[in-house]
Design a protein around this motif. Structure first.
Motif, PDB file in Angstrom:
ATOM      1  N   ASP A  95      -0.394  -9.636   5.437  1.00  0.00           N
ATOM      2  CA  ASP A  95       0.884  -9.806   4.748  1.00  0.00           C
ATOM      3  C   ASP A  95       1.259 -11.277   4.897  1.00  0.00           C
ATOM      4  OD1 ASP A  95       3.636 -10.049   4.173  1.00  0.00           O
ATOM      5  OD2 ASP A  95       4.059  -8.010   4.809  1.00  0.00           O
ATOM      6  N   SER A 108      -3.943  -5.969   9.061  1.00  0.00           N
ATOM      7  CA  SER A 108      -4.444  -4.606   9.212  1.00  0.00           C
ATOM      8  C   SER A 108      -5.596  -4.591  10.204  1.00  0.00           C
ATOM      9  CB  SER A 108      -4.939  -4.091   7.860  1.00  0.00           C
ATOM     10  OG  SER A 108      -6.172  -4.721   7.516  1.00  0.00           O
ATOM     11  N   PHE A 154      -6.396 -10.330   0.836  1.00  0.00           N
ATOM     12  CA  PHE A 154      -7.396  -9.298   1.133  1.00  0.00           C
ATOM     13  C   PHE A 154      -8.727 -10.019   1.361  1.00  0.00           C
ATOM     14  CE2 PHE A 154     -10.658  -6.240   0.216  1.00  0.00           C
ATOM     15  CZ  PHE A 154     -10.151  -4.992   0.565  1.00  0.00           C
ATOM     16  N   ILE A 196      -6.626  -7.210   5.841  1.00  0.00           N
ATOM     17  CA  ILE A 196      -5.517  -7.541   4.946  1.00  0.00           C
ATOM     18  C   ILE A 196      -4.411  -8.219   5.733  1.00  0.00           C
ATOM     19  CG2 ILE A 196      -3.892  -6.614   3.251  1.00  0.00           C
ATOM     20  CD1 ILE A 196      -5.751  -4.026   3.347  1.00  0.00           C
ATOM     21  N   PHE A 213      -3.855   0.838   4.922  1.00  0.00           N
ATOM     22  CA  PHE A 213      -4.735   0.922   3.753  1.00  0.00           C
ATOM     23  C   PHE A 213      -5.464   2.250   3.761  1.00  0.00           C
ATOM     24  CE2 PHE A 213      -7.491  -0.921   7.032  1.00  0.00           C
ATOM     25  CZ  PHE A 213      -8.580  -0.083   6.960  1.00  0.00           C
ATOM     26  N   VAL A 249      -3.200  -0.336  -0.629  1.00  0.00           N
ATOM     27  CA  VAL A 249      -2.570  -1.097   0.455  1.00  0.00           C
ATOM     28  C   VAL A 249      -1.103  -0.690   0.552  1.00  0.00           C
ATOM     29  CG1 VAL A 249      -2.048  -3.411   1.324  1.00  0.00           C
ATOM     30  CG2 VAL A 249      -4.144  -3.016   0.007  1.00  0.00           C
ATOM     31  N   ASN A 284      -9.448   5.107   6.591  1.00  0.00           N
ATOM     32  CA  ASN A 284      -8.130   4.508   6.405  1.00  0.00           C
ATOM     33  C   ASN A 284      -7.692   3.847   7.702  1.00  0.00           C
ATOM     34  OD1 ASN A 284      -6.955   6.493   8.138  1.00  0.00           O
ATOM     35  ND2 ASN A 284      -6.846   7.918   6.412  1.00  0.00           N
ATOM     36  N   THR A 285      -6.413   3.491   7.791  1.00  0.00           N
ATOM     37  CA  THR A 285      -5.944   2.660   8.890  1.00  0.00           C
ATOM     38  C   THR A 285      -6.057   3.340  10.245  1.00  0.00           C
ATOM     39  OG1 THR A 285      -4.346   1.813   7.294  1.00  0.00           O
ATOM     40  CG2 THR A 285      -4.056   1.147   9.576  1.00  0.00           C
ATOM     41  N   VAL A 287       0.625  -3.024   8.486  1.00  0.00           N
ATOM     42  CA  VAL A 287      -0.143  -3.111   7.242  1.00  0.00           C
ATOM     43  C   VAL A 287      -1.169  -1.983   7.220  1.00  0.00           C
ATOM     44  CG1 VAL A 287      -1.656  -4.536   5.822  1.00  0.00           C
ATOM     45  CG2 VAL A 287       0.184  -5.611   7.144  1.00  0.00           C
TER      46      VAL A 287
END
Length: 558
Positions: A527, A534, A455, A525, A432, A444, A544-545, A430
């Motif tokens: 799924d 995440s 979220f 986040i 983002f 996402v 970011n990720t 996951v």
């Protein structure tokens, strides 16, 4: 006279018979079993169709494969765990009946009631059991009720039947043939891997992939596999080439938590590696390991692509010094001895029952004070120009409710720890990136196509929280799909959404507006189809990720 007249005729017939017999070829003797397709045979340790993974050093001969972790004994690792790396033995075959022969090395038998120490005592982690039994996977699926049993003197060893049963239970008597109670493992032990019955005599068993994981609580060598057909008339079993070897070696250095104490199956390093195709975990966890220079030898010898270091629990017990200087020295030695750019992530101690308690010794430190010293060691390395050193805050990785003895994660705890650690290292599926704030807007990706996601947003926490089965304000029957997973933040709110056909979506959180709210909020986040999560996000510039994670420096992306 009539008798004399018959004699020439009889002699003639006898001569004809002898000539006929002489013209026929003599039947050859039956071929030896190895040539006529014997229904059973042995596969020895040096056979190339057997693959060993997860070791640092191996001595593989025809009749025995021994494994060791040089450097850990000097690091203070106690008992036989110093010589038990949790190696895996993998092979593929259509044999119907299979057993492995292992050699449990002494001097004392491995007991599930006692993780042995050199002093003769036991490492105390009650109610958890020491792991003596090998674990089995068939076609990548761990077995629990499969007819694969470890036997000692012909008696089966049975695991707990419930998924949350973290205490290994033995039944059937002791190693010496006495009554009930835990049995020891010493010397040659047969492990039944498959015992398929009922196949037609001319039908082979299906080809399956088998992986036998050696236990972390004993020093174990591998001797051989024995394979049999389903019936005397069935074709000889076939052994296929193993799959390609792993391409990434993940090395996890730590103490009894990393070793897997209190888990009825795998520890978090093996579970984390199993989430990423092509990864191999080398578990360098053992009771007694502290933040010293000595373990660096074992890490370097393991030839890592990624290193995590989770230490500090044993230093709290010893309580004889601070941690910043020894941790800085360990990290510096690793950076000098490892190839340039290998990511190293230091994980501070997990939340435990020791919180707010000062250790009994010269250091007189609380766990939080030790965490701050470890974080200072990482900052010291960064300030010296090391851009491949990373800090992971352990307190948010696991809820204390998943520590059955107050310190070591259970089987479910190790799985949760692996999932959250994978996310914090930047390797979670996951993804983002922060688009803007305010309001908070996040792109996402990595959700199951057209699947749902949650979220969560809120503030940083000093203790992970378990996701409850019922959603806040939900009607009866509307249960949370990811109940039992944990949040690495203190949630103030949740936004639900659905991904598009590519697994992407854009989330806008109207509740997060203004400069202060934007820079103080964190988010995570999930799924809801797979319950993958995440890493923790924030709205720092270009966040970011993978920013400031090992994944940012990763050299093995496809």
């Amino acid at each position: 006279s009539a008798r004399r007249a018959m004699r020439p005729r009889l002699l003639l017939l006898l001569a004809v018979a002898l000539r006929s017999a002489a013209g026929k070829k003599k039947a050859p003797p039956p071929p030896p079993p190895s040539q006529r397709g014997a229904p059973n045979f042995n596969l020895f340790a040096d056979d190339p169709r057997i693959r060993f993974n997860g070791y640092v050093s191996a001595d593989i001969a025809h009749e025995l494969a021994r494994f060791s972790r040089p450097g850990l004994a000097a690091a203070g690792a106690v008992g036989v765990a110093a010589a038990s790396p949790g190696v895996s033995v993998s092979f593929r075959t259509d044999a119907a009946k299979i057993f492995a022969v292992l050699d449990y090395v002494g001097p004392a038998a491995c007991s599930m009631r006692c993780a042995a120490m050199p002093s003769g005592g036991c490492y105390a982690a009650r109610p958890c059991a020491n792991q003596c039994e090998a674990r089995l996977e068939i076609d990548g699926v761990p077995t629990g009720t499969h007819p694969a049993h470890t036997t000692l003197n012909g008696l089966p060893l049975v695991r707990g039947d419930r998924p949350d049963d973290d205490v290994v239970v033995s039944r059937g008597g002791t190693a010496g043939g006495g009554g009930g109670g835990a049995r020891g493992f010493l010397g040659e032990v047969k492990v039944w891997i498959s015992n398929s019955e009922g196949l037609p005599g001319d039908e082979p068993a299906p080809v399956r992939s088998y992986t036998l994981h050696l236990p972390w609580g004993a020093a174990v060598a591998f001797k051989r596999l024995h394979l049999e057909s389903s019936a005397p008339g069935a074709p000889r079993p076939t052994v296929h080439a193993p799959p390609p070897p792993p391409t990434v070696r993940y090395i996890a250095l730590g103490d009894s938590i990393t070793a897997g104490m209190c888990s009825r199956s795998a520890a978090y390093p093996e579970l984390l590696a199993g989430m990423s195709p092509g990864w191999e975990a080398v578990n360098l966890g053992a009771p007694g390991v502290r933040a010293d220079l000595a373990p660096a030898q074992a890490v370097v010898a393991a030839r890592p692509d990624l290193v995590t270091v989770m230490l500090g629990a044993e230093d709290w017990v010893s309580c004889d010094r601070g941690l910043m200087q020894p941790a800085t020295s360990l990290l510096s030695r690793l950076r000098v001895d490892l190839p340039p750019g290998i990511p190293i992530a230091l994980i501070t101690p997990l939340a435990s029952e020791r919180e707010e308690k000062r250790c009994n010794g010269a250091a007189a430190a609380t766990p939080q004070e030790l965490r701050m010293q470890l974080a200072a060691a990482v900052e010291s390395r960064k300030s010296s120009g090391d851009s491949s050193i990373f800090l992971v805050h352990g307190v948010s990785l696991l809820p204390p409710s998943l520590l059955p003895d107050g310190l070591h994660p259970s089987h479910q705890g190790n799985l949760e720890l692996a999932r959250n650690l994978q996310a914090q290292l930047g390797f979670a599926p996951v993804k983002f990136s922060v688009v803007s704030c305010s309001p908070l807007t996040v792109a996402v990706a990595g959700i199951r196509p057209r699947g749902g996601f949650d979220f969560y947003f809120g503030s940083a926490t000093d203790e992970a929280k378990v996701i409850e089965r019922m959603r806040d304000g939900a009607a009866a029957g509307d249960e949370h799909q990811c109940a039992g997973r944990s949040l690495m933040l203190d949630a103030r709110g949740r936004v639900t959404g659905t991904a598009d056909a590519t697994g992407a979506a854009t989330v806008t959180v109207d509740a997060v507006t203004g400069m202060d709210a934007c820079h103080n909020v964190v988010f995570e986040i999930f799924d809801t189809s797979t319950c993958a999560n995440s890493r923790l996000g924030n709205v720092a510039s270009s966040h970011n990720t993978v920013v400031d994670t090992p994944a940012e420096r990763w050299a093995h992306w496809p």
